[in-house]
Design an enzyme around this catalytic site. Structure first.
Site, PDB file in Angstrom:
ATOM      1  N   GLN A 132     -21.465 -19.701 -12.581  1.00  0.00           N
ATOM      2  CA  GLN A 132     -21.021 -21.051 -12.225  1.00  0.00           C
ATOM      3  C   GLN A 132     -19.542 -21.223 -12.582  1.00  0.00           C
ATOM      4  OE1 GLN A 132     -22.805 -24.012 -14.735  1.00  0.00           O
ATOM      5  NE2 GLN A 132     -22.552 -25.644 -13.245  1.00  0.00           N
ATOM      6  N   GLY A 133     -18.682 -21.320 -11.586  1.00  0.00           N
ATOM      7  CA  GLY A 133     -17.240 -21.445 -11.815  1.00  0.00           C
ATOM      8  C   GLY A 133     -16.790 -22.894 -11.710  1.00  0.00           C
ATOM      9  N   TYR A 134     -17.095 -23.686 -12.735  1.00  0.00           N
ATOM     10  CA  TYR A 134     -16.713 -25.101 -12.749  1.00  0.00           C
ATOM     11  C   TYR A 134     -15.540 -25.336 -13.710  1.00  0.00           C
ATOM     12  CZ  TYR A 134     -20.773 -27.162 -10.217  1.00  0.00           C
ATOM     13  OH  TYR A 134     -21.693 -27.562  -9.279  1.00  0.00           O
ATOM     14  N   SER A 135     -15.794 -25.115 -15.037  1.00  0.00           N
ATOM     15  CA  SER A 135     -14.824 -25.522 -16.064  1.00  0.00           C
ATOM     16  C   SER A 135     -13.529 -24.721 -15.974  1.00  0.00           C
ATOM     17  CB  SER A 135     -15.412 -25.315 -17.460  1.00  0.00           C
ATOM     18  OG  SER A 135     -16.655 -25.945 -17.567  1.00  0.00           O
ATOM     19  N   SER A 167     -20.485 -18.547 -17.946  1.00  0.00           N
ATOM     20  CA  SER A 167     -21.611 -17.797 -18.520  1.00  0.00           C
ATOM     21  C   SER A 167     -22.009 -16.658 -17.579  1.00  0.00           C
ATOM     22  CB  SER A 167     -22.821 -18.704 -18.724  1.00  0.00           C
ATOM     23  OG  SER A 167     -22.492 -19.794 -19.531  1.00  0.00           O
ATOM     24  N   GLU A 250     -28.805 -29.041 -13.295  1.00  0.00           N
ATOM     25  CA  GLU A 250     -28.514 -28.418 -14.593  1.00  0.00           C
ATOM     26  C   GLU A 250     -28.997 -29.318 -15.733  1.00  0.00           C
ATOM     27  OE1 GLU A 250     -24.385 -27.400 -15.092  1.00  0.00           O
ATOM     28  OE2 GLU A 250     -24.871 -26.032 -16.748  1.00  0.00           O
ATOM     29  N   GLU A 380     -21.244 -36.934 -25.325  1.00  0.00           N
ATOM     30  CA  GLU A 380     -20.504 -38.181 -25.049  1.00  0.00           C
ATOM     31  C   GLU A 380     -20.544 -38.480 -23.549  1.00  0.00           C
ATOM     32  OE1 GLU A 380     -19.300 -35.680 -26.943  1.00  0.00           O
ATOM     33  OE2 GLU A 380     -19.560 -36.703 -28.866  1.00  0.00           O
TER      34      GLU A 380
END
Ligand SMILES: Cc1cc2nc3c(=O)[nH]c(=O)nc-3n(C[C@H](O)[C@H](O)[C@H](O)COP(=O)(O)OP(=O)(O)OC[C@H]3O[C@@H](n4cnc5c(N)ncnc54)[C@H](O)[C@@H]3O)c2cc1C
Length: 396
Positions: A132-135, A167, A250, A380
């Protein structure tokens, strides 16, 4: 809700339990002493790929996925039963878990027919592993400010930028990647969702090591990476809608399910572990804390079942998945905190002692629990989502 299985579900459960008893060998089983969402090495990965293939051949992967893409075509309730039984049997997380739980589930809602035919069967058969290439270094909680850029070159995009905390990227064949395709649009409207072959020239993966020593995630660099146009999921510049679907899957599946088992182990430990010459269990304050943890674990389990209604109607999970993610990951840190209060310095030992034979488990818990309050969106951020999108409170 009626907690009893229907006759059909009971038969499914019994058949699955029997198959797992006969086929899941001890060397494949995991317990919470190991942090193995990503296989620790290639050898373990190869064993788990072979295991997923065996399960797939027997019809146990993609329980609720449509049969035309290789799934079993069963109802969502049987998927829930599958998860319960697989967890009970201590099956390893499948190497293609993020392909099944995140990308595949998203493609079923957003993919073109060609994309579904092309990608879904290979996810189930473990022929292709996904990350998963998000952050990014400057885009985590505020994901929509991501800067990895894709430029439209007619029949393909050219991608440049960096992702982080990816990951399993060191084992992945493919990445579902968020990119900015229109830098001038409002930030949620200039993002696109691409499927990128990790073997494309210009993709570099650099491992990062976790606090507890596991090799779990990576930095991933993209330098002039060519991605064909047919690998775009959803509309150009409107990838945020697709992104949100993946995030709901997720969070709806996050939070952990092994709390009750961990607390039961702590109860057993407290009955033997000496504090001031007496077993810790003799201290009513210790017993009260354990009882509270058990109550919370039960509340989480029942809340998870309450959220099933939407999924049973065939809809993707909604923002209420944030409740499970928030409460489950925070409960895991409270269990870890309690174990370190109970065990004191023993909670930092990674070797068995007479007083704490499974010290490795608790040392791992103490070091590892916090990560779940960050992965998939921090606590948060989950509180903000629950406040604004579930409870309808005004934005702060
Ligand atoms: C084990 C693990 C696995 C991961 N795997 C992946 C992966 O496979 N792919 C991937 O793309 N990413 C992955 N991540 C990254 C994860 O999604 C991000 O770490 C997370 O979204 C937080 O982003 P950040 O680290 O940039 O923190 P930041 O966004 O910089 O947040 C820092 C702090 O500020 C707080 N904060 C920020 N904004 C607000 C706000 N609006 N209101 C209140 N508080 C706020 C946060 O809660 C946090 O405490 C993983 C992370 C972990 C820990």
């Amino acid at each position: 809700m009626d907690f009893a299985d229907t006759p059909e579900d009971a038969a499914f459960r019994a058949e699955l339990r029997q198959w797992l008893d006969a086929n899941l060998s001890d060397d494949l089983k995991v317990d919470d002493a190991q942090d193995q969402r990503v296989a620790p090495d290639r050898e373990t990965l190869a064993r788990r790929i072979a295991w997923q293939k065996k399960m797939h051949a027997a019809g146990w992967v993609g329980i609720s996925w449509p049969t035309e893409y290789g799934g079993r075509g069963a109802g969502f309730m049987q998927q829930v039963i599958f998860d319960e039984e697989y967890f009970r049997a201590r099956g390893p997380i499948l190497p293609c878990a993020s392909g099944i739980g995140l990308l595949g589930a998203t493609l079923i809602h957003w993919g073109t027919e060609e994309q579904k035919q092309r990608y879904l069967p290979k996810i189930l058969s473990a022929d292709e592993i996904w990350c998963q290439g998000y952050s990014e270094p400057g885009a985590g909680s505020d994901l929509a400010s991501l800067r990895t850029r894709a430029i439209d070159r007619g029949d393909h995009f050219v991608v440049n930028g960096q992702k982080v905390w990816t990951s399993g990227a060191h084992f992945a064949d493919w990445c579902f990647l968020l990119v900015r395709t229109d830098p001038d649009a409002p930030k949620h409207h200039g993002i696109s969702y691409l499927l990128v072959d990790m073997k494309t020239p210009g993709v570099t993966v650099r491992p990062l090591v976790l606090l507890n020593g596991h090799r779990h995630f990576n930095e991933v660099f993209f330098e002039d990476v060519v991605v064909p146009k047919e690998n775009l999921v959803g509309q150009l510049n409107e990838g945020w809608k697709v992104t949100t679907t993946t995030l709901m899957f997720e969070r709806g599946g996050a939070g952990g399910r092994d709390h009750a088992a961990q607390i039961a182990r702590l109860v057993e430990l407290a009955k033997k572990f000496p504090t001031r010459q007496e077993p810790a269990w003799d201290d009513s304050h210790i017993r009260q804390q354990l009882a509270q943890l058990m109550i919370d674990a039960k509340a989480l389990q029942v809340t998870r079942l309450r959220g099933l209604t939407r999924r049973l109607r065939g809809e993707p999970p909604g923002p209420e998945g944030s409740i499970l993610k928030l409460f489950g990951s925070e409960l895991a840190t409270r269990i870890a905190d309690f174990s370190s209060t109970l065990l004191g310095p023993y909670a930092t030992l990674e070797v068995a002692t007479e007083a704490v034979p499974d010290a490795e488990r608790w040392a791992h818990r103490v070091l590892g629990a916090r990560q779940y309050t960050i992965a998939g969106g921090t606590s948060e951020i989950q509180r903000n989502i629950i406040g604004e999108r579930v409870l309808g409170l005004p934005r702060g």
